[in-house]
Scaffold this active site. Structure first.
Site: not given
Length: 292
Positions: A37-39, A41, A174
């Site tokens: 997961l992206d930071p 998110a 995204r």
């Protein structure tokens, strides 16, 4: 300690941060995760403990998200964490226009991953190249979006759209935000993202870091059983003699007409591991619980 932890990843933590924190809390080195997961998110981050790290590759790939898209804005990272490329009010945008554009993003679609992503090009991750100032575009990839549902719409100079998205592995939300904005010719970027489901784990029964700490202090934490996350795979039960041979790495002939990957159990319903069936032969792939 063997099994899984359904972690609710906090905002501004990397997936690696979460693994490091779990290692420290459990005082346990063998920890891994599924589905980065992206930071920015939050939400479901499956964590594997002990031998269960070897099961990560067998988890189901489908995921689900709740996403907020902001229109009229384009950024370098396709979310609000990046630098703004363009910002143009678009109060004229209507929900009806968005509804017309959305069906093109359901089904098997082609995506170009964001420039700031973990995708590798020539052995280097895109986010490393982007930070070095290199302009590299990842090759298109085919992903599958199973369903998109509109949850809310907020008009204004920079309208926002809340969506529930169910998709296959490798889908970048995204990129959907960016490409939906492009399709509407006004630009778009991801404003917020929560993963509600990943690899068979759901947000409703996930644990936050503070909740995990509380359970550990109370001595009540119990990992999710290793095979609980593998229920999408067929199962086989072996008799005692066959189970012992299989755990020793031997191939076994089967009478059932099966193929593919399967969970393997003994007669006491003990999970033994993962096998691959080829031409009615059961081949050990991962022996989780050897028989002593």
């Amino acid at each position: 300690m063997q099994g899984f932890l359904n972690l609710n990843k906090p905002f501004n933590w990397t997936s690696h941060d979460c693994v490091a924190r779990v290692r420290k809390l459990l005082r346990f080195k063998r920890v891994g995760h599924a589905g980065t997961l992206d930071p920015a998110a939050i939400g479901v981050l499956p964590i594997a403990l002990g031998k269960a790290t070897r099961l990560l590759q067998y988890l189901p790939g489908n995921k689900a998200y709740q996403a907020t898209i902001r229109f009229g804005v384009r950024t370098t990272t396709d979310d609000l964490q990046g630098e703004v490329i363009t910002s143009q009010p678009c109060s004229q945008l209507s929900l009806a226009a968005v509804k017309t554009a959305l069906p093109a993003f359901v089904g098997k679609i082609e995506q170009i991953p964001p420039s700031y992503s973990a995708i590798q090009v020539d052995g280097k991750r895109l986010y490393d190249l982007a930070r070095q100032g290199a302009i590299v575009e990842a090759p298109k990839r085919t992903v599958e979006v199973l369903q998109i549902e509109i949850l809310d719409w907020r008009g204004g100079d920079f309208p926002e759209l809340d969506l529930a998205i169910a998709c296959g592995s490798g889908t970048y939300i995204r990129a959907i935000a960016r490409d939906l904005g492009a399709a509407l010719t006004i630009g778009g970027t991801l404003a917020a993202l929560t993963r509600t489901e990943s690899s068979g784990f759901h947000l409703t029964n996930s644990l936050t870091i503070p909740e995990l700490e509380t359970q550990l202090q109370a001595g009540t934490f119990q990992p999710i059983l290793p095979d609980t996350a593998l229920q999408h795979l067929p199962s086989l039960t072996l008799a005692a003699t066959s189970a012992e041979k299989w755990c020793q790495g031997q191939r076994l002939p089967l009478t059932q007409d099966l193929s593919g990957i399967a969970r393997v159990y003994d007669e006491e319903t003990r999970f033994l591991g993962i096998g691959q069936i080829q031409e009615n032969i059961l081949i050990p792939q991962m022996v989780f619980e050897p028989i002593s």
